[in-house]
Design a protein around this motif. Structure first.
Motif, PDB file in Angstrom:
ATOM      1  N   ALA A 150      39.681  31.509  50.307  1.00 46.62           N
ATOM      2  CA  ALA A 150      40.306  32.364  51.322  1.00 46.62           C
ATOM      3  C   ALA A 150      40.925  33.608  50.699  1.00 46.62           C
ATOM      4  O   ALA A 150      40.797  34.729  51.234  1.00 46.62           O
ATOM      5  CB  ALA A 150      41.367  31.565  52.087  1.00 46.62           C
ATOM      6  N   LEU A 151      41.584  33.434  49.552  1.00 44.48           N
ATOM      7  CA  LEU A 151      42.185  34.578  48.871  1.00 44.48           C
ATOM      8  C   LEU A 151      41.119  35.556  48.387  1.00 44.48           C
ATOM      9  O   LEU A 151      41.312  36.790  48.437  1.00 44.48           O
ATOM     10  CB  LEU A 151      43.041  34.091  47.687  1.00 44.48           C
ATOM     11  CG  LEU A 151      44.325  33.337  48.054  1.00 44.48           C
ATOM     12  CD1 LEU A 151      44.965  32.732  46.804  1.00 44.48           C
ATOM     13  CD2 LEU A 151      45.314  34.266  48.751  1.00 44.48           C
ATOM     14  N   SER A 152      39.989  35.021  47.920  1.00 43.56           N
ATOM     15  CA  SER A 152      38.894  35.889  47.472  1.00 43.56           C
ATOM     16  C   SER A 152      38.331  36.709  48.635  1.00 43.56           C
ATOM     17  O   SER A 152      38.012  37.906  48.489  1.00 43.56           O
ATOM     18  CB  SER A 152      37.788  35.046  46.827  1.00 43.56           C
ATOM     19  OG  SER A 152      38.260  34.396  45.677  1.00 43.56           O
TER      20      SER A 152
ATOM     21  N   ALA B  47      50.042  44.073  50.251  1.00 38.23           N
ATOM     22  CA  ALA B  47      49.243  42.878  50.555  1.00 38.23           C
ATOM     23  C   ALA B  47      48.338  42.521  49.393  1.00 38.23           C
ATOM     24  O   ALA B  47      48.193  41.345  49.014  1.00 38.23           O
ATOM     25  CB  ALA B  47      48.423  43.107  51.830  1.00 38.23           C
ATOM     26  N   VAL B  48      47.701  43.561  48.814  1.00 40.05           N
ATOM     27  CA  VAL B  48      46.831  43.323  47.650  1.00 40.05           C
ATOM     28  C   VAL B  48      47.632  42.736  46.497  1.00 40.05           C
ATOM     29  O   VAL B  48      47.191  41.812  45.802  1.00 40.05           O
ATOM     30  CB  VAL B  48      46.148  44.642  47.223  1.00 40.05           C
ATOM     31  CG1 VAL B  48      45.409  44.449  45.898  1.00 40.05           C
ATOM     32  CG2 VAL B  48      45.194  45.121  48.299  1.00 40.05           C
TER      33      VAL B  48
ATOM     34  N   GLY C  42      38.135  42.504  51.120  1.00 35.60           N
ATOM     35  CA  GLY C  42      38.158  43.463  52.225  1.00 35.60           C
ATOM     36  C   GLY C  42      37.316  43.077  53.404  1.00 35.60           C
ATOM     37  O   GLY C  42      37.204  43.834  54.378  1.00 35.60           O
ATOM     38  N   ARG C  43      36.712  41.908  53.376  1.00 36.42           N
ATOM     39  CA  ARG C  43      35.853  41.498  54.487  1.00 36.42           C
ATOM     40  C   ARG C  43      36.652  41.197  55.760  1.00 36.42           C
ATOM     41  O   ARG C  43      36.089  41.104  56.843  1.00 36.42           O
ATOM     42  CB  ARG C  43      35.039  40.269  54.086  1.00 36.42           C
ATOM     43  CG  ARG C  43      33.843  40.617  53.206  1.00 36.42           C
ATOM     44  CD  ARG C  43      33.048  39.358  52.853  1.00 36.42           C
ATOM     45  NE  ARG C  43      33.690  38.606  51.787  1.00 36.42           N
ATOM     46  CZ  ARG C  43      33.215  37.439  51.329  1.00 36.42           C
ATOM     47  NH1 ARG C  43      32.134  36.913  51.882  1.00 36.42           N
ATOM     48  NH2 ARG C  43      33.839  36.833  50.358  1.00 36.42           N
TER      49      ARG C  43
ATOM     50  N   MET D 182      48.845  37.980  43.233  1.00 36.95           N
ATOM     51  CA  MET D 182      49.840  37.040  42.700  1.00 36.95           C
ATOM     52  C   MET D 182      49.478  35.609  43.087  1.00 36.95           C
ATOM     53  O   MET D 182      49.548  34.678  42.279  1.00 36.95           O
ATOM     54  CB  MET D 182      51.227  37.394  43.243  1.00 36.95           C
ATOM     55  CG  MET D 182      52.349  36.497  42.687  1.00 36.95           C
ATOM     56  SD  MET D 182      53.923  36.813  43.517  1.00 36.95           S
ATOM     57  CE  MET D 182      54.175  38.547  43.109  1.00 36.95           C
ATOM     58  N   ALA D 183      49.057  35.438  44.345  1.00 39.89           N
ATOM     59  CA  ALA D 183      48.679  34.103  44.805  1.00 39.89           C
ATOM     60  C   ALA D 183      47.459  33.591  44.060  1.00 39.89           C
ATOM     61  O   ALA D 183      47.388  32.406  43.683  1.00 39.89           O
ATOM     62  CB  ALA D 183      48.396  34.146  46.311  1.00 39.89           C
ATOM     63  N   LYS D 184      46.482  34.457  43.802  1.00 34.73           N
ATOM     64  CA  LYS D 184      45.273  34.054  43.079  1.00 34.73           C
ATOM     65  C   LYS D 184      45.619  33.611  41.657  1.00 34.73           C
ATOM     66  O   LYS D 184      45.079  32.617  41.165  1.00 34.73           O
ATOM     67  CB  LYS D 184      44.275  35.212  43.047  1.00 34.73           C
ATOM     68  CG  LYS D 184      43.597  35.483  44.387  1.00 34.73           C
ATOM     69  CD  LYS D 184      42.747  36.742  44.353  1.00 34.73           C
ATOM     70  CE  LYS D 184      41.541  36.577  43.440  1.00 34.73           C
ATOM     71  NZ  LYS D 184      40.686  37.774  43.466  1.00 34.73           N
TER      72      LYS D 184
END
Length: 572
Positions: A336-338, A352-353, A343-344, A358-360
């Protein structure tokens, strides 16, 4: 006073010896037939036999042999005229009294042989005592050897009882033991069977004896006479003991060693025990105490090991379940993060990016932590898979360097490789070696400040030329032949010398502000150590605080399959 028997049917000989021997303090009897001779031997064995060689009412040779067979020390003197020539009979007699001897010479000869008989009896008694002592020493030695050969408490008590029985020939033994059952046990070893009434009395006596040992203190174990378990070993069940057993001589002793109490024993014997019996009894009871202590400790170790093995299995299962349960949701989170970062789902703002990146990173870190926990769990359980094949270490170094080039640039670290050319091939699992090298490089990046360098180095060395920190000398001593040495050298914060060995302990991080800041499971180096060990190699490190660390691992050079590498149980 000597006991003399004259065997003759000649009246003149009978009168002469009767008159002669009645004048001195000797006990004198005479007879002239074999039945009387045998009866006297049974009732009151003579010391000296005076036998007329001319007697016809009995078989001389047979009678003499019979006397010697029953009374080995008896002195047999043949009254003769000097013409006796039977060699078969002569070898059993002690001497001759010739008819021509004077009375004084006859008395002197008889007196001499009485003294000889007394000395032979004394010597026989000493020989018997010596034989008994040697037998007991042999029993004691064999019993001690049996003690040393087992850690089974029940067997030790059996060996003790057998040793006492062989040397003391007791009629009954009652042993209270607290060792081989979960409750106190009364072990009864008896020559004859025992009635229920007598057994109840013996049980009560054994309990009272036990409690008497602790009149001024609390007994180490409580015994309930109604629930005391009894184990009976009966030699001759066709006969039964009666309450007269309590009139037998007895000996009692605790089975203990210092503060360790294992039980107590009482033995009964119809014939009185001697002082030597008491000494032997105490010796063998004391001797069993030390192996009983060892057996008790061994039993505790076995029980603890079983408990630890059970806990280890539970821990492994728990780790495996939790790790898989954690890893399952991570995959869709990562996907989901990918998708979001690609940008899809629409254009994302700068913040946000930033938060998605950071989450990834944290998802990746958590994945690595879970993988480390699973790997160490597999290694400890002996379930790690290996795929050994002929390979060159260069390919592993090149892959790891390529993977970390970008990371090193992000951290502004100078990252390089310095490889010796034309290194020989090794028989190894390239994926597992890549995992080892990845762990070492990853650690080096964590603890190396910006602007400093990290170098991967490889070279060929003989085991005799490898120089290591004294903390790791014992491991290097086991190596022989040629090895490829791979090193990761950094200019990081370094490690105190006394903490070098701790670096390879599970869940350990050397205490300093930076190590706490970077975090991690502390499993990377322990995993690396086990993987290198599986390749018949070794791993070590050198370091100096504030100047950097060097982690090295050695892999044996071989162009053929290394013996034992494919057998998983021999690897770990």
């Amino acid at each position: 006073m000597g006991n003399i028997l004259l065997i003759s049917e000649n009246d003149s000989i009978l009168d002469r010896y009767k008159n002669l021997l009645n004048k001195i303090p000797f006990k004198f009897n005479s007879c002239c037939n074999q039945t009387s001779v045998l009866d006297l031997i049974e009732v009151e064995p003579p010391d000296v036999f005076l036998i007329d060689e001319k007697i016809e009412s009995l078989n001389l040779n047979h009678t003499i042999k019979k006397i010697k067979s029953q009374l080995d020390n008896a002195q047999i003197l043949l009254i003769s005229d000097g013409s006796f020539t039977d060699e078969d009979t002569t070898k059993y007699i002690s001497g001759f009294i010739l008819n021509t001897f004077s009375d004084e010479l006859i008395l002197s000869t008889i007196n001499s042989h009485i003294k000889t008989k007394e000395k032979l009896d004394i010597l026989s008694g000493k020989n018997k005592d010596l034989a008994d002592s040697l037998y007991r020493l042999n029993v004691l030695y064999n019993t001690s050897s049996q003690f040393a050969g087992t850690l089974d408490i029940k067997e030790l008590l059996n060996y003790m009882t057998e040793g006492l029985d062989k040397s003391l020939s007791f009629d009954l033994a009652c042993t209270i033991s607290f060792g081989f059952e979960n409750e106190p046990v009364l072990i009864v070893n008896s020559l004859y069977d025992i009635s229920e009434e007598l057994m109840s009395a013996l049980k009560l006596r054994a309990i009272l004896n036990y409690k008497s040992l602790f009149e001024n203190s609390t007994p180490p174990f409580e015994i309930n006479d109604k629930e005391l378990k009894i184990i009976k070993n009966i030699k001759n069940p066709n006969n039964k003991f009666t309450f007269t057993i309590f009139q037998y001589d007895n000996m009692f002793a605790p089975i203990d060693l210092g503060d360790n109490f294992f039980g107590c024993i009482e033995i009964f014997k119809e014939n009185p025990f001697t002082t030597d019996d008491a000494t032997y009894f105490q010796t063998i009871v004391q001797q069993v105490s030390l192996p009983l202590k060892s057996a008790g400790l061994y039993k505790e170790i076995i029980e603890k090991n079983e408990e630890l093995e059970k806990l280890e299995r539970v821990k492994s299962e728990f780790i495996s379940i939790v790790s898989h349960e954690l890893r399952t949701p991570l995959t869709p989170i990562k996907n989901a993060l990918s998708i979001l970062s690609s940008g899809r789902c629409g254009t994302l703002g700068e913040n946000a990016v930033k938060f998605i990146d950071m989450a990834k990173r944290n998802v990746e870190n958590l994945t690595n932590i879970i993988n480390d926990i699973l790997d160490i769990n597999k290694i400890e359980a002996g379930k790690m898979d290996f795929n050994y094949k002929l390979m060159n270490i260069h390919s592993v170094i090149e892959n790891v360097k390529t993977n970390f080039d970008c990371v090193a640039k992000e951290h502004e670290i100078i990252f390089s490789a310095n490889e010796q050319e034309n290194l020989p091939d090794i028989y190894a699992d390239s994926q597992r070696l890549g995992q080892v090298l990845t762990n070492l490089v990853s650690n080096a990046i964590k603890f190396t400040p910006r602007g400093k360098s990290i170098t991967i180095q490889s070279e060929l060395k003989n085991a005799n030329d490898i120089i290591v920190n004294p903390y790791f000398e014992n491991e290097i001593k086991t190596l022989s032949g040629n090895y490829i040495i791979v090193s990761v050298i950094d200019e990081g914060i370094g490690i105190k010398e006394e903490n070098l060995l701790k670096a390879f302990d599970k869940f350990t991080q050397i205490e300093n502000s930076l190590s706490r800041k970077v975090g991690g499971t502390g499993l990377g180096l322990p995993i690396a150590k086990q993987l290198i060990k599986a390749h018949k190699g070794t791993i070590w490190c050198d370091s100096e605080e504030e100047k950097g660390s060097s982690f090295h691992f050695a892999l044996p050079v071989s162009t053929e399959k290394v013996e034992g590498l494919t057998i998983q149980k021999e690897l770990l």
